[in-house]
Enzyme design. Sequence first.
Site, short mmCIF file in Angstrom:
data_model
loop_
_atom_site.label_atom_id
_atom_site.label_comp_id
_atom_site.label_asym_id
_atom_site.label_seq_id
_atom_site.Cartn_x
_atom_site.Cartn_y
_atom_site.Cartn_z
N SER A 109 0.85 -1.20 0.00
CA SER A 109 0.00 0.00 0.00
C SER A 109 0.88 1.24 0.00
CB SER A 109 -0.88 0.02 1.25
OG SER A 109 -0.07 0.18 2.40
N ASP A 110 0.33 2.34 -0.47
CA ASP A 110 0.99 3.61 -0.22
C ASP A 110 0.86 3.89 1.29
OD1 ASP A 110 2.29 6.03 -0.41
OD2 ASP A 110 1.13 6.75 -2.13
N TRP A 111 1.65 4.82 1.76
CA TRP A 111 1.73 5.10 3.20
C TRP A 111 0.46 5.84 3.66
CZ3 TRP A 111 5.22 2.59 0.96
CH2 TRP A 111 6.40 2.17 1.55
N GLY A 112 -0.43 5.11 4.31
CA GLY A 112 -1.70 5.70 4.71
C GLY A 112 -2.83 5.35 3.75
N ALA A 113 -2.61 4.37 2.90
CA ALA A 113 -3.63 4.02 1.91
C ALA A 113 -4.38 2.73 2.26
CB ALA A 113 -3.00 3.88 0.52
#
Length: 755
Positions: free
Chosen positions: A291-295
């Site tokens: 995942s992207d960071w915070g996704a």
Amino acid sequence: MLTRKILVLAIACTLSAVTACSNSAEHDPANSANTAIATRAWMNPSVVADRRADLLLKEMTLDEKLKLVFGHFGTDMAWKNFKKHPAALPHSAGYVEGVARLGIPAQFETDAGLGVAAQGTGPGAREGTSLPSGIATAASWNLDLAYKGGAMIGAEARATGFNVMLAGGVNLLREPRNGRNFEYAGEDPLLAGLMVAAQINGIQSNHIISTLKHYAINDQETGRFTLDAKIDDASARMSDLLAMQFALEKSDPGSIMCAYNRVNGYYACENDYLLNQVLKTDWAYRGYVMSDWGATHSTVAAANNGLDQESGWEFDATPYFSGALKEAVNNGFVPQARLNNMVKRILRSMFDKGLFDHPVAVTGKIDYAAHALVAQRDAEEGIVLLKNERNLLPLNSSLKKIAIIGAHADVGVLAGGGSSLVYPIGGSAVKGIEPLVWPGPVVFHPSSPLKAIQRYAPQAQVSFNAGTDLQAAAKLAAQADVVIVFATQWVGEALDARTLTLPSNQDALISAMAAANPKTVVVLETGGPVTMPWINQAGAVLEAWYPGTGGGEAIAGILFGAVNPSGHLPASFPLAESQLPRPVLDGDPATPDARFEVNYHEGAAVGYKWFDLKGYTPLFPFGHGLSYTEFAYSGLTSKLINGDLQLSFKVTNTGKVKGKDVPQVYLSSSLNNWEAPKRLGGWDKVELMPGESKVVSLLVDPRLLGMYQSATKTWRISAADYSVSVARNAGDIAAVSITVKLAARTLNVLGKDIK
Ligand code: BGC
């Protein structure tokens, strides 16, 4: 010597947690490796990655498996009062624990596509070599150069202890105001996909993983955590997804990062359509999705819909892939087989890309001078000469008075903001420009255009004016033999340009300089396209993008003709926002939590395709770029090889100096049933001496002649006449064309004939 060896090994052991390291440094490494292989069959490099992953997976406990799917942020943050994982490299993007018992190395993650970035400043923040922006590399249209740049930054990543590089940004330039366009590779799926693939191949040649991102349709930053990108399946597969597909096919990145935004209602990191159907089934991707960071927004939905690894969990509402995932597996909401598949994908990529067999270590061995030259060569081919009236350029080194105006061109060149920022060695050439905090600071690489210009014109009086006082600047300009006015547009992650107008009244500055002296050259350092209301006044214009560590040298080399410009635009430059599919950017930066839709109604008609469809003439078309010489095209012929279209034609340097050309092949269908009148079908980059000719041969990917059919998941090529042209750019009216008759053909989702 011995102490140094032990030190290096000790560092390697801490970093990679390979059990062989527990032996003393005196141990014969070959013997230890053999012992390791005897007891651990998965350590045998001659066994295929897939099998090694299976063998290892069988040995793992549930808790060990869970470690591999759970990523930590690598940097202390005042926000949430958060301290980094103790084993993460300082100022890094991320860390995933290894399993020492089984010899599984930890994953050390760094951004990104321009070099080894650092999160934030402060003690221990690393500095490194920065390539020019991704869009600049794309503007070189030079696959070999993109590979070399990737190999260089991958080597810096390895030498600083990283084995996962979060590089490989291939979001299409659908939105010229997107603050991250500088990280990507422009508006055409073929060009973007192939250029980014070449970079990934270069990175992965260092036995580390590269991460294609941001999957998918993450085409603007405003509202990126909440917006819902609306696009139909066929359009997506012929545009944004096609760029990703080309990149995957040509480079096989170890991982792919799902994006922040939603796509047709579902967050990208829990989107069954994107992850399970398109990526893992249709494209048969065997690597892992991080995942992207915070996704990450859920445990069960994310895991079951295809997310394999939660990254930087501290950015998420809760650690979804830790205790909650264990519970979900134990009670059957996430099948054990699914967890195994998540872990297998991660292990497989780690084996396949070399993380087990070539453990990383902080060696610090980096030849910065050689790397700066790699960056400079990239910039030299990526800088685009947009206009050159009456051959104002190249400049003569016997000029007496040169006035340099604006944009801190006395000391450095601008960099883009956000996670991809590579801090320059020795620090920024300019300090104190807002914003000082993320996505700032605003950084200038200390490669001074002024100093480089002075080196090319040692006799000249080279004066600088900051451009803040229009009158003083105009006075200096009026007295000069030539004026070089620099202008910048700073954009970055999380920060779109709201308009395409150069900020801070720079249009007025340029206009005033050109009024004071018609021999005015404009040098732009921008993230992407900008408007140029002064274009008719300027004598010459160079688009230098964010040109990286060797940027000042590269600009000066082009200005004085030591380097013949050969960059070509990887994106159309509109005349005005009114020509865009969305004249006003969707979303409001003042309300970042608002949920809204962005309707990509233009479908696959992105960039030049949109301009063609609407009959708009842009300021500069896609593919445009001038040279100090001229090229002619002739002898275009075609033949079919197993049904695929092969083209060949001759390129001749008809001018007086050596130069590189980018002949571009455009395709169009007589049926007019495509999303737009024409598509880029291929290109080459050729270097020619004056009078020299070369024959170029290209094979057209058949998908570029077809329309994607959602119902059958096929590419359908209609029986028809197709026009094939060799052109200088997408608006070239003097293009050389032929007509080719093609039979009907149906291809599977991967572009292979259906038997
Ligand atoms: C960016 C990614 C980056 C990640 C880790 C995110 O904010 O969107 O591109 O890799 O941070 O730094």
